[in-house]
Design a protein around this motif. Structure first.
Motif, PDB file in Angstrom:
ATOM      1  N   LEU A 112      35.074  19.648  42.185  1.00 16.11           N
ATOM      2  CA  LEU A 112      36.090  20.469  40.570  1.00 16.11           C
ATOM      3  C   LEU A 112      35.133  21.964  40.585  1.00 16.11           C
ATOM      4  N   VAL A 113      34.251  22.154  40.291  1.00 13.03           N
ATOM      5  CA  VAL A 113      33.686  23.051  40.516  1.00 13.03           C
ATOM      6  C   VAL A 113      34.306  24.757  41.194  1.00 13.03           C
ATOM      7  N   LEU A 114      34.560  23.888  42.946  1.00 11.73           N
ATOM      8  CA  LEU A 114      34.420  25.227  44.026  1.00 11.73           C
ATOM      9  C   LEU A 114      36.187  25.106  43.982  1.00 11.73           C
ATOM     10  N   ILE A 115      37.083  23.829  43.118  1.00  6.57           N
ATOM     11  CA  ILE A 115      38.954  24.360  43.420  1.00  6.57           C
ATOM     12  C   ILE A 115      38.510  25.017  41.799  1.00  6.57           C
ATOM     13  N   VAL A 116      37.909  24.533  41.115  1.00  2.20           N
ATOM     14  CA  VAL A 116      38.105  26.107  39.924  1.00  2.20           C
ATOM     15  C   VAL A 116      38.020  27.554  40.281  1.00  2.20           C
ATOM     16  N   GLY A 117      36.410  27.185  40.814  1.00  3.10           N
ATOM     17  CA  GLY A 117      36.307  29.033  42.027  1.00  3.10           C
ATOM     18  C   GLY A 117      37.795  29.315  42.335  1.00  3.10           C
ATOM     19  N   HIS A 118      38.110  28.616  43.360  1.00  2.00           N
ATOM     20  CA  HIS A 118      39.663  28.645  43.893  1.00  2.00           C
ATOM     21  C   HIS A 118      40.409  29.143  43.313  1.00  2.00           C
ATOM     22  N   ILE A 119      40.993  28.946  42.311  1.00  3.19           N
ATOM     23  CA  ILE A 119      41.974  29.106  41.715  1.00  3.19           C
ATOM     24  C   ILE A 119      41.607  30.884  40.868  1.00  3.19           C
ATOM     25  N   ALA A 120      40.298  31.187  40.278  1.00  2.00           N
ATOM     26  CA  ALA A 120      39.954  32.327  39.763  1.00  2.00           C
ATOM     27  C   ALA A 120      40.040  33.506  40.860  1.00  2.00           C
ATOM     28  N   MET A 121      39.437  33.108  42.184  1.00  2.00           N
ATOM     29  CA  MET A 121      40.060  34.070  43.023  1.00  2.00           C
ATOM     30  C   MET A 121      41.148  34.214  43.489  1.00  2.00           C
ATOM     31  N   VAL A 122      41.851  33.001  43.931  1.00  2.00           N
ATOM     32  CA  VAL A 122      43.443  33.173  43.864  1.00  2.00           C
ATOM     33  C   VAL A 122      43.884  34.922  42.346  1.00  2.00           C
ATOM     34  N   TYR A 123      43.553  34.362  41.099  1.00  2.00           N
ATOM     35  CA  TYR A 123      44.100  34.984  39.535  1.00  2.00           C
ATOM     36  C   TYR A 123      44.191  36.447  40.323  1.00  2.00           C
ATOM     37  N   VAL A 124      41.915  36.924  41.202  1.00  2.00           N
ATOM     38  CA  VAL A 124      41.487  38.259  41.243  1.00  2.00           C
ATOM     39  C   VAL A 124      42.454  38.459  42.194  1.00  2.00           C
ATOM     40  N   HIS A 125      42.323  38.288  43.090  1.00  2.00           N
ATOM     41  CA  HIS A 125      42.650  38.654  44.425  1.00  2.00           C
ATOM     42  C   HIS A 125      44.656  38.807  43.955  1.00  2.00           C
ATOM     43  N   ARG A 126      44.707  37.914  42.804  1.00  2.00           N
ATOM     44  CA  ARG A 126      46.218  38.769  42.873  1.00  2.00           C
ATOM     45  C   ARG A 126      46.674  39.960  42.083  1.00  2.00           C
ATOM     46  N   ARG A 127      45.777  40.098  41.178  1.00  2.00           N
ATOM     47  CA  ARG A 127      45.614  40.961  39.771  1.00  2.00           C
ATOM     48  C   ARG A 127      44.798  42.236  40.239  1.00  2.00           C
ATOM     49  N   ARG A 128      43.851  42.063  41.716  1.00  2.00           N
ATOM     50  CA  ARG A 128      43.115  43.079  41.500  1.00  2.00           C
ATOM     51  C   ARG A 128      43.761  44.357  42.095  1.00  2.00           C
ATOM     52  N   PRO A 129      43.834  45.651  42.016  1.00  2.00           N
ATOM     53  CA  PRO A 129      44.766  46.342  42.922  1.00  2.00           C
ATOM     54  C   PRO A 129      43.599  46.492  44.005  1.00  2.00           C
ATOM     55  N   ARG A 130      45.176  46.784  45.460  1.00  2.00           N
ATOM     56  CA  ARG A 130      44.982  47.278  46.341  1.00  2.00           C
ATOM     57  C   ARG A 130      44.334  45.450  47.335  1.00  2.00           C
ATOM     58  N   ASP A 131      44.586  44.554  46.712  1.00  2.00           N
ATOM     59  CA  ASP A 131      44.031  43.349  47.316  1.00  2.00           C
ATOM     60  C   ASP A 131      45.129  42.910  47.593  1.00  2.00           C
ATOM     61  N   GLU A 132      44.931  41.445  48.353  1.00  2.00           N
ATOM     62  CA  GLU A 132      46.083  40.953  49.245  1.00  2.00           C
ATOM     63  C   GLU A 132      46.489  39.720  48.118  1.00  2.00           C
ATOM     64  N   ASP A 133      48.117  39.835  47.919  1.00  2.00           N
ATOM     65  CA  ASP A 133      48.325  38.831  47.081  1.00  2.00           C
ATOM     66  C   ASP A 133      48.526  37.284  47.944  1.00  2.00           C
ATOM     67  N   VAL A 134      47.035  36.661  47.236  1.00  2.00           N
ATOM     68  CA  VAL A 134      47.017  35.176  48.747  1.00  2.00           C
ATOM     69  C   VAL A 134      47.797  34.294  48.004  1.00  2.00           C
ATOM     70  N   LEU A 135      48.833  34.253  46.860  1.00  2.00           N
ATOM     71  CA  LEU A 135      49.476  33.111  46.292  1.00  2.00           C
ATOM     72  C   LEU A 135      50.406  33.184  47.226  1.00  2.00           C
ATOM     73  N   ALA A 136      51.262  34.182  47.009  1.00  2.00           N
ATOM     74  CA  ALA A 136      52.170  34.142  47.776  1.00  2.00           C
ATOM     75  C   ALA A 136      52.187  33.447  49.461  1.00  2.00           C
ATOM     76  N   ARG A 137      51.171  33.697  49.885  1.00  2.00           N
ATOM     77  CA  ARG A 137      51.019  33.164  50.566  1.00  2.00           C
ATOM     78  C   ARG A 137      50.932  31.573  51.065  1.00  2.00           C
ATOM     79  N   MET A 138      51.021  30.586  50.272  1.00  2.00           N
ATOM     80  CA  MET A 138      50.983  29.566  50.111  1.00  2.00           C
ATOM     81  C   MET A 138      52.644  29.639  49.390  1.00  2.00           C
TER      82      MET A 138
END
Length: 190
Positions: free
Chosen positions: A152-178
């Protein structure tokens, strides 16, 4: 929906329909499993706990079947999938996959070792046996809970990193891939 959006196999740009099905159905199943575990801990001896906890083992079996199928599908698509963003992302996904397989496997091992019958969907998977439990099979049972909460902790981290990559400039929006959407996201198109 365009033909590109209904692509069954993965591509370097995005995950295909079957990979997305596995991902999102397993996300729903895992959410259910954690709800059953929380009800078991917090709502003991209530109707809610009785209903939810009564599904935990059967849904856990479904989860292990899906993770095996998902793993086989991933091997089939090896080399065609979107590239991992980093070594940390690769290791994080490996940890998620490992725990998604190990946690229900420990549950099944403990179930068999207990000697109690297990008949999911009416199928006699484990007939049960007379006598005492098999200690080496039931002993790792405590790991089922602890590793489950780690998952569960890893899943929460996974979701948080999706959010980080989605919002951080110059990062790929990984949510779009899924989600299957490979259109560049901008403030106007959201």
């Amino acid at each position: 929906m365009s033909a590109n959006q209904t692509q069954l196999h993965d591509s370097p740009a995005r995950y295909g329909t079957l990979s997305r099905f596995f991902h999102w159905s397993m996300a729903a199943i895992l959410a259910w499993q954690f709800a059953t575990a929380l009800a078991h801990l917090q709502l003991e001896d209530t109707a809610i706990e009785g209903f939810l906890w009564g599904t935990h083992k059967v849904v856990g079996l479904l989860l292990i079947i899906l993770i095996v199928l998902r793993g086989l599908w991933s091997l089939h698509n090896r080399g065609h999938r979107p590239a991992s963003l980093s070594l940390m992302a690769k290791l994080g996904h490996l940890a998620l996959y490992t725990l998604m397989l190990v946690v229900p496997a420990i549950g099944l091992l403990r179930q068999y070792g207990s000697g109690r019958a297990f008949e999911p969907f009416g199928l006699p998977l484990m007939p049960g046996f007379e006598g005492g439990s098999i200690g080496w099979m039931t002993a790792p049972g405590v790991l089922h809970s602890w590793l489950g909460w780690l998952l569960l902790v890893l899943i929460v981290g996974h979701i948080a990193m999706v959010y980080v990559h989605r919002r951080r400039p110059r990062d790929e929006d990984v949510l779009a891939r899924m989600l299957g959407n490979r259109q560049p996201s901008s403030a106007g198109s959201r």
